[in-house]
Scaffold this active site. Structure first.
Site, short mmCIF file in Angstrom:
data_model
loop_
_atom_site.label_atom_id
_atom_site.label_comp_id
_atom_site.label_asym_id
_atom_site.label_seq_id
_atom_site.Cartn_x
_atom_site.Cartn_y
_atom_site.Cartn_z
N GLY A 111 -5.88 1.12 -13.06
CA GLY A 111 -6.70 1.20 -14.26
C GLY A 111 -5.91 0.81 -15.50
O GLY A 111 -4.73 0.47 -15.42
N CYS A 162 0.85 -1.20 0.00
CA CYS A 162 0.00 0.00 0.00
C CYS A 162 0.88 1.25 0.00
O CYS A 162 1.66 1.45 0.93
CB CYS A 162 -0.94 0.04 1.20
SG CYS A 162 -1.90 1.57 1.25
#
Lengths: 257, 317
Positions: B213, B126
């Site tokens: 994406g 993360c």
């Protein structure tokens, strides 16, 4: 049953109603009609992320939801550029809106409720006003705009009660002046952050209750991605709540702006 | 369509990626989420976390940046309030676990080990938290260290989610394998940023965020291919998958299963759509076991190897 759906909606009409501001009517399924304060999450042509736009009305007869879009960036321009007959992917309805049933009950029982809108923030209030009017009641509005060319919704609000329009000045000044003769029991607000902060202050000082619709950059729109949060609560108990799911309408003193 | 991942039965190799799917409840209002092969839940930490201040998202060309910063209710609340409902959906639940310290990772994983989750996904990638997170994943030594520690805390299958923010992904994957991981998943987001020229301020309150994406798909595909060649444990691929064809590409590159993340955000019906299209693709190709796709990439190098092998076979005969 009323539920959220992801649909291709046809644009029924589009017209420029103020500078850089377009009102569009979209055909949405009847069981997915928005209510005041709820929003549509629209995939603008050519854009990657959807854009949340508050509903400004819903016409039972035609099944058309209305939105008002101000050209703020690429996404909003792509939506305002849509014309009658175009189709657009959208989620409807989303979010927690204004509690209209209790608001209407309060007005019917003689309580005084004001609408307070700034700029494009007037859009969801038009929907709230029209649903009060549909219950054969009236509601007074205070709206403010940067300049004459940006004014929207005054005629619609005027059909639902008295309207105070501030152009170039602060809507909260007009409200404070009006409070010298009568203080409302609650306020429904939507607008830029400085205006909402000023309204929070006024409400806190005079014990006025109410609701506000807040705005934040959004991802999924359904409450899963935790992108569009706002800060609520005070002290150690504060938390980040989802604008798309827990809002966009919150109690007027709930959000730390 | 059925496949197995670290001994866990999946009805198909398509998994909802952590961080884009919450705990599944919101999407289950739109469609029955039991269509997924598995669900990897929002990153969990030992204690609740409020995450970063907004704005947490920025649109980019063919993608998005996020800086949520691991907002989650904590493992105990997850086990108590979310897991019973999710486990009752009858699909494997993958618990994505993050932390700021080794002790936090260890304790969170211990608590999950007695719960009905099917697998742990160790999130050492993360990029949006100040302490821990991606810093556990940026050197092979640290990947090895945290994986080894967590391995000792759980009997559940352990998958390590790798960050692409390294110079050699094969080294990172190998470190996880050597430390006892049962699988690796990759890639997490690529660290990026966006600036509003009007205000000259970063669009994200956290200044930087994770890019995801379609923009990152070619990078992800390359890294999955490199990792799959380096390790013998399963590789789960992700990064910009929005169609069944994308998913098939990752499997050809060497992924045993794939995760779909950002596509859920842009199109909430992505899951059922991609799963249906993937089924149709397999039927069209006459493939019943998706495992037949895994690592089936044809390169000149692979063709030459095959030729040598065939020749040797004929020599022997």
């Amino acid at each position: 049953m009323r539920r959220t759906v992801d649909v291709d909606a046809t644009i029924l009409s589009s017209r420029v109603i103020a500078r850089g501001t377009t009102e569009l009517a979209l055909a949405v399924p009847r069981n997915a009609a928005p209510r005041p304060g709820q929003f549509l999450h629209i995939r603008a042509p050519g854009e990657f992320l959807r854009r949340p736009i508050s509903a400004s009305g819903y016409d039972e007869e035609t099944g058309a939801a209305r939105i008002i879009v101000r050209d703020a960036g690429r996404g909003s321009r792509a939506i305002s550029g849509l014309g009658a007959g175009d189709r657009v992917r959208l989620l409807t309805p989303l979010g927690r809106g204004f509690p209209m049933e209790s608001i209407i009950r309060d007005i019917a029982s003689g309580k005084k409720i004001w609408l307070a809108g700034g700029g494009i923030g007037a859009a969801p209030l038009l929907f709230a006003a029209s649903s009060v009017r549909a219950a054969d009641l009236a509601i007074d509005s205070f709206v403010g705009f940067r300049d004459e060319e940006s004014v929207i919704g005054v005629r619609e609000l005027g059909e639902c009660g008295s309207v105070s329009v501030s152009v170039g000045g602060l809507v909260t000044d007009a409200m404070t002046r009006a409070m010298e003769s009568a203080v409302p029991d609650s306020i429904l607000a939507c607008g830029p952050v400085p205006m909402l902060r000023a309204i929070q202050k006024i409400c806190a000082g005079r014990g006025i209750r109410g609701f506000m619709s807040v705005e934040e950059r959004m991802g999924c729109g359904v409450g899963a991605c935790l992108v569009c949060v706002c800060r609520t609560g005070t002290g150690d108990g504060w938390e980040h709540r989802r604008v798309c799911r827990d809002g966009p309408v919150f109690g007027i003193s709930e959000v730390a702006l | 369509m059925r496949t197995k991942l670290c001994g866990v039965e999946l009805k198909n190799p398509l998994i909802a990626a952590s961080g884009t799917f919450g705990f599944g409840r919101e999407y289950d209002e739109l469609y029955d989420i039991s269509c997924w092969g598995a669900i990897s839940v929002k990153g969990l930490t030992l204690r609740p976390r409020r995450g970063n201040p907004p704005g947490r998202i920025a649109e980019t060309a063919s993608g998005m940046l996020n800086s949520v910063g691991l907002q989650n209710p904590g493992v105990d609340a997850f086990i108590r309030d979310e897991l019973p409902w999710l486990a009752a959906k009858g699909i494997p639940v993958i618990a994505n676990v993050a932390g700021s310290s080794e002790e936090e990772y260890a304790e969170a994983v211990r608590r999950l080990s007695d719960s009905p989750v099917a697998m742990i996904e160790l999130n050492i990638s993360c990029p949006n938290v100040r302490q821990g997170g991606v810093s556990f994943g940026t050197s092979p030594e640290r990947v090895y260290g945290i994986t080894r520690l967590v391995r000792a805390c759980t009997g559940l299958p352990l998958m390590v989610k790798l960050t692409p923010n390294v110079s050699d992904i094969a080294e990172a994957a190998t470190a996880a394998e050597d430390a006892g991981a049962d699988a690796v998943s990759l890639i997490n987001t690529i660290i990026g940023m966006a600036i509003d020229t009007g205000t000259r301020r970063p669009v994200l309150a956290n200044v930087t965020g994770g890019l995801s994406g379609p923009a990152i798909k070619p990078v992800a595909l390359r890294m999955v291919w490199q990792a799959a060649r380096a390790v013998s444990i399963p590789v789960v691929g992700m990064g910009g998958i929005t169609t069944a064809d994308d998913a098939v590409q990752f499997m050809i590159a060497g992924a045993c299963a794939v995760m779909i993340g950002t596509a859920n955000i842009t199109d909430p019906m992505s899951g059922p759509r991609i799963i249906d299209d993937f089924r149709r693709y397999l039927e069209g190709e006459g493939i019943s076991d998706p495992g037949a796709l895994v690592g089936s990439l044809r390169t000149d190098e692979a063709d030459a190897r095959r030729e040598v092998f065939e020749n040797r076979k004929s020599d022997v005969l």
